[in-house]
Design a protein around this motif. Structure first.
Motif, mmCIF file in Angstrom:
data_model
loop_
_atom_site.group_PDB
_atom_site.id
_atom_site.type_symbol
_atom_site.label_atom_id
_atom_site.label_comp_id
_atom_site.label_asym_id
_atom_site.label_seq_id
_atom_site.Cartn_x
_atom_site.Cartn_y
_atom_site.Cartn_z
ATOM 1 N N THR A 388 -5.239 -8.622 5.050
ATOM 2 C CA THR A 388 -6.660 -8.070 4.802
ATOM 3 C C THR A 388 -6.845 -7.983 3.155
ATOM 4 O O THR A 388 -5.996 -7.469 2.617
ATOM 5 C CB THR A 388 -6.786 -6.610 5.316
ATOM 6 N N LEU A 389 -8.034 -8.786 2.895
ATOM 7 C CA LEU A 389 -8.462 -8.718 1.404
ATOM 8 C C LEU A 389 -9.766 -7.715 1.473
ATOM 9 O O LEU A 389 -10.859 -8.073 1.919
ATOM 10 C CB LEU A 389 -8.851 -10.067 0.977
ATOM 11 N N GLU A 390 -9.713 -6.852 0.514
ATOM 12 C CA GLU A 390 -10.838 -5.763 0.398
ATOM 13 C C GLU A 390 -11.155 -5.492 -0.847
ATOM 14 O O GLU A 390 -10.467 -5.611 -1.780
ATOM 15 C CB GLU A 390 -10.681 -4.760 1.007
ATOM 16 N N LEU A 400 -9.308 -4.108 -5.799
ATOM 17 C CA LEU A 400 -8.934 -5.295 -4.940
ATOM 18 C C LEU A 400 -7.732 -4.810 -4.344
ATOM 19 O O LEU A 400 -6.758 -4.403 -4.805
ATOM 20 C CB LEU A 400 -8.809 -6.780 -5.834
ATOM 21 N N ILE A 401 -8.140 -4.523 -2.813
ATOM 22 C CA ILE A 401 -6.975 -4.089 -2.174
ATOM 23 C C ILE A 401 -6.281 -5.235 -1.180
ATOM 24 O O ILE A 401 -7.388 -5.834 -0.413
ATOM 25 C CB ILE A 401 -7.359 -3.116 -1.345
ATOM 26 N N THR A 446 -4.864 -1.992 -13.666
ATOM 27 C CA THR A 446 -3.393 -1.451 -13.218
ATOM 28 C C THR A 446 -3.304 -1.946 -11.712
ATOM 29 O O THR A 446 -4.095 -2.419 -11.280
ATOM 30 C CB THR A 446 -3.355 0.296 -13.380
ATOM 31 N N ILE A 447 -1.957 -1.995 -11.478
ATOM 32 C CA ILE A 447 -1.656 -2.275 -10.107
ATOM 33 C C ILE A 447 -0.817 -1.110 -9.627
ATOM 34 O O ILE A 447 0.185 -0.728 -10.231
ATOM 35 C CB ILE A 447 -0.898 -3.536 -10.206
ATOM 36 N N HIS A 448 -1.362 -0.738 -8.057
ATOM 37 C CA HIS A 448 -0.322 0.469 -7.587
ATOM 38 C C HIS A 448 -0.049 -0.103 -6.119
ATOM 39 O O HIS A 448 -0.834 -0.874 -5.438
ATOM 40 C CB HIS A 448 -1.357 1.377 -7.635
ATOM 41 N N VAL A 449 1.051 0.022 -6.059
ATOM 42 C CA VAL A 449 1.622 -0.401 -4.573
ATOM 43 C C VAL A 449 1.943 0.720 -3.618
ATOM 44 O O VAL A 449 2.531 1.744 -4.216
ATOM 45 C CB VAL A 449 2.890 -1.059 -4.713
ATOM 46 N N GLU A 450 1.279 0.824 -2.652
ATOM 47 C CA GLU A 450 1.581 1.608 -1.515
ATOM 48 C C GLU A 450 2.168 1.195 -0.220
ATOM 49 O O GLU A 450 1.691 0.130 0.141
ATOM 50 C CB GLU A 450 0.333 2.260 -0.891
ATOM 51 N N SER A 451 3.297 1.542 0.110
ATOM 52 C CA SER A 451 4.175 0.963 1.415
ATOM 53 C C SER A 451 4.887 1.858 2.116
ATOM 54 O O SER A 451 5.275 2.900 1.671
ATOM 55 C CB SER A 451 5.002 0.079 0.610
ATOM 56 N N GLU A 452 4.805 1.613 3.471
ATOM 57 C CA GLU A 452 5.645 2.109 4.429
ATOM 58 C C GLU A 452 6.445 1.512 5.290
ATOM 59 O O GLU A 452 5.731 0.518 5.964
ATOM 60 C CB GLU A 452 4.481 3.183 5.410
ATOM 61 N N GLU A 453 7.763 1.648 5.482
ATOM 62 C CA GLU A 453 8.600 0.643 6.052
ATOM 63 C C GLU A 453 8.308 0.540 7.504
ATOM 64 O O GLU A 453 7.827 1.517 8.405
ATOM 65 C CB GLU A 453 9.805 1.110 6.100
ATOM 66 N N VAL A 459 -1.368 -3.191 -1.840
ATOM 67 C CA VAL A 459 -1.431 -3.540 -3.447
ATOM 68 C C VAL A 459 -2.896 -3.297 -3.897
ATOM 69 O O VAL A 459 -3.939 -4.006 -3.423
ATOM 70 C CB VAL A 459 -0.964 -5.049 -3.697
ATOM 71 N N ILE A 460 -2.992 -2.363 -4.709
ATOM 72 C CA ILE A 460 -4.416 -1.905 -5.183
ATOM 73 C C ILE A 460 -4.329 -2.388 -6.753
ATOM 74 O O ILE A 460 -3.506 -1.726 -7.454
ATOM 75 C CB ILE A 460 -4.437 -0.509 -5.103
#
Length: 478
Positions: A388-390, A400-401, A446-453, A459-460
Motif C-alpha cells: 500500500t502506497l499512501e 508518504l506511508i 524524517t523516516i519512521h518505521v512501525e512494525s509488528e511481527e 515506513v512513514i
C-alpha cells in the motif's frame, strides 16, 4: 503647655507676674533656639547645655519669690538649704534623664539598624539561594565537621535520582557519610570521602551507575581567613561524554567514508573496461559459453550498482530542488512498481491525496527513495502480498506511508535498520535504507518505521511544507 496651665490654676500667689516667674516662659525662646545644636551635640555636651539653662532658670524661679525685696544674703539658712537641695536635685535628675533618653535612643537606633541588616542579610541569602537554584549546576555546602548546610534544587534532584526516598529535610544537617554512604559503591565513596576530607581545591571525574560526573570542591573562608566549610559542585557530563564519543566515531567514519568513496570511484572505471571487453569476447565466443558471460556481466552490474549506492550515500552535495506535487511523482512510478509486483504475484494499492500542497523536492532522489522502499516492502512479502502506497497531510508536513503485509521486523532490529551495512537479506548490501534516510534528511524530513511481527511493516516518510511563495516563483512539475 500643660505646665503653664497648671501654674495658672494653682499658683500661689496668683497673678501675671508670678506666672512669668514660676513658669520661666521668658527662657522658652532660648530653649527652642538651642534645640538644633542640642540634637547634634554629644552626651556630655547635652548635659552641660541642660545644666547651663536649667540651673539659672530654676535659681531665678526659686530665689526671686523668697527675696521679697530683701538681699539674697539675708535668706534664712533653712530656705537656702531647701533651695540648694531643690536645685541640685533638679540638675541631677535632668542629667540622668538626658543619659537615660540618649541610651534608650541609641539602643532603639541599634535595634533598627540590626533589623535592617537582618532583613538585608535574609534577602541576600534568599537571593543567593534563588540564583543557585537557577544555575544548572549541582551545588552543596558543608561545614567544618562535614555536615550538609545547604543544597540547591539541582543537587536535590541529582541525589533523588539515585536515592528517591531522600528529601531536603533529611539531607540538611546530616553528615556526608549518611547522604552518600549507603547509595554508592565502596570504592567510589572512599574516593569522594577523600575529596571532602582534603578540604582543598580539587577537580575529579567519577563514573557511577552508568553516569559520568565532574566534581569540583573548594574551601570556604571567613574574612579573617578562618576556614568556614566546603562547597562542592557536581556537573553531569554523561551527555557530553556520549556526544564526544559519537563525534569521535563520526570523525573516524567520515575519514573511512571519504577513503572508501575515493577507492570505489576508481574501481568503477576498470570495471567498465572489463565489462566492455567481456561483451566483445561474448560476441566472438561460441553460443554455449554465452551463459557464462551473462553471469559474469550480471555480477559486474550488481557490483556497479552497489558502488553507485555507496557513492550516493557518501555524497554530501546540495541537491537541486523544485516545487512539485508528490502524487504526480507517485503516478509516474506506479507502472514500474506494478510490473515488479506482478512478477512476484503481489498487488499494489494506491491511496494518494491530490490536495497535498506543493513540496520542494529533488525529483530524482525522491523517485529513488520511493522505489527503494517499495522494493524492500515487496521483498519482505510472499506471493499474494499487498503493498500500500499512501500520501496524506499531517499538521505542517506531507507523509508518504508504504505498508507491506510481510512477516514484520523484530523490535530488537528496528534501531539498527538505518545503520550502514546492516541488512537482514542474504543478498543485501545494507545501504538501501541508509541511502533513503540520507535523501530524507537532505529534504529536512524524517523516516519512521512501525512494525509488528506476523502482520507487516509501515515506513512513514515525513517531509515539511515549504513557506508560501509568490505564484510567479512556483514551477509546477508535470
Amino acid at each position: 503647655m500643660y505646665f503653664i496651665f497648671c501654674t495658672v490654676l494653682f499658683s500661689v500667689p496668683s497673678g501675671f507676674d508670678h506666672l512669668i516667674l514660676n513658669t520661666g516662659v521668658l527662657l522658652y525662646p532660648l530653649l527652642f533656639g538651642m534645640a538644633k545644636p542640642f540634637k547634634s551635640a554629644s552626651l556630655i555636651q547635652k548635659v552641660c547645655m541642660l545644666w547651663g539653662t536649667l540651673f539659672p532658670s530654676m535659681l531665678f524661679i526659686v530665689i526671686v519669690p523668697k527675696m521679697l525685696g530683701q538681699s539674697i544674703f539675708n535668706t534664712p539658712p533653712t530656705d537656702a538649704i531647701l533651695v540648694g537641695v531643690y536645685l541640685l536635685t533638679a540638675v541631677i535628675l535632668g542629667g540622668l534623664f538626658i543619659v537615660y533618653i540618649e541610651t534608650a535612643w541609641d539602643r532603639l537606633q541599634v535595634k533598627e539598624r540590626m533589623k535592617g541588616i537582618s532583613e538585608r542579610f535574609q534577602w541576600e541569602s534568599e537571593k543567593l539561594q534563588q540564583i543557585t537554584n537557577v544555575v544548572p549546576l549541582n551545588i552543596m555546602s558543608f561545614d567544618d565537621n562535614g555536615y550538609v548546610t545547604e543544597l540547591n534544587e539541582y543537587m536535590l534532584s541529582l541525589i533523588q535520582r539515585h536515592c528517591p526516598h531522600l528529601t531536603r529535610e533529611m539531607i540538611l544537617s546530616q553528615p556526608a557519610d549518611r547522604v552518600f554512604g549507603h547509595s554508592m559503591d565502596q570504592e567510589i565513596y572512599e574516593h569522594l570521602r577523600g575529596i571532602l576530607l582534603n578540604r582543598q581545591r580539587a577537580n575529579t571525574k567519577i563514573k557511577y551507575d552508568s553516569m559520568t560526573y565532574h566534581i569540583f570542591t573548594a574551601p570556604l573562608q571567613h574574612e579573617s581567613g578562618i576556614p568556614g566549610g566546603l562547597v562542592m559542585i557536581i556537573q553531569d557530563l554523561t551527555e557530553e561524554e556520549k556526544i564526544r564519543s559519537e563525534l569521535d566515531n563520526v570523525e573516524r567514519l567520515t575519514l573511512v567514508g571519504q577513503m572508501a568513496a575515493g577507492i570505489t570511484h576508481e574501481i568503477r572505471n576498470p570495471m567498465a573496461v572489463v565489462r566492455g571487453f567481456l561483451q566483445l569476447m561474448r560476441e566472438k565466443s561460441p553460443e554455449d559459453l554465452h551463459s557464462y558471460y551473462h553471469i559474469v556481466m550480471e555480477e559486474l552490474d550488481r557490483a556497479n550498482s552497489i558502488i553507485n549506492d555507496f557513492l550516493s550515500l557518501a555524497q554530501s552535495r546540495v541537491s537541486d530542488k523544485e516545487m512539485v506535487q508528490l502524487h504526480l511523482i507517485m503516478e509516474e512510478l506506479t507502472p514500474l512498481i506494478w510490473a515488479d509486483a506482478n512478477l512476484r504475484g503481489q498487488s499494489v494499492e494506491l491511496k494518494l491525496s491530490p490536495s497535498l500542497p506543493l513540496l520542494r523536492l529533488n525529483v530524482r532522489e525522491i523517485k529513488q527513495l520511493i522505489l527503494n522502499l517499495a522494493r524492500n516492502g515487496m521483498e519482505a512479502m510472499e506471493a499474494k502480498g499487498v503493498l500500500t502506497l499512501e500520501t496524506c497531510e499531517h499538521e505542517d508536513t506531507a507523509q508518504l506511508i508504504i505498508t507491506d503485509t510481510g512477516s514484520g521486523i523484530p523490535q530488537s532490529q528496528l534501531k539498527q535498520l538505518f545503520a550502514p551495512f546492516f541488512t537482514t537479506k542474504s543478498q543485501g548490501t545494507g545501504l538501501g535504507l541508509s541511502l533513503c534516510l540520507s535523501i530524507a534528511e537532505r529534504h529536512n524530513g524524517t523516516i519512521h518505521v512501525e512494525s509488528e511481527e506476523g502482520k507487516g511493516t509501515s515506513v512513514i516518510v515525513t517531509i515539511p511544507f515549504e513557506p508560501k511563495e509568490e505564484p510567479a516563483e512556483i514551477e509546477v512539475y508535470s
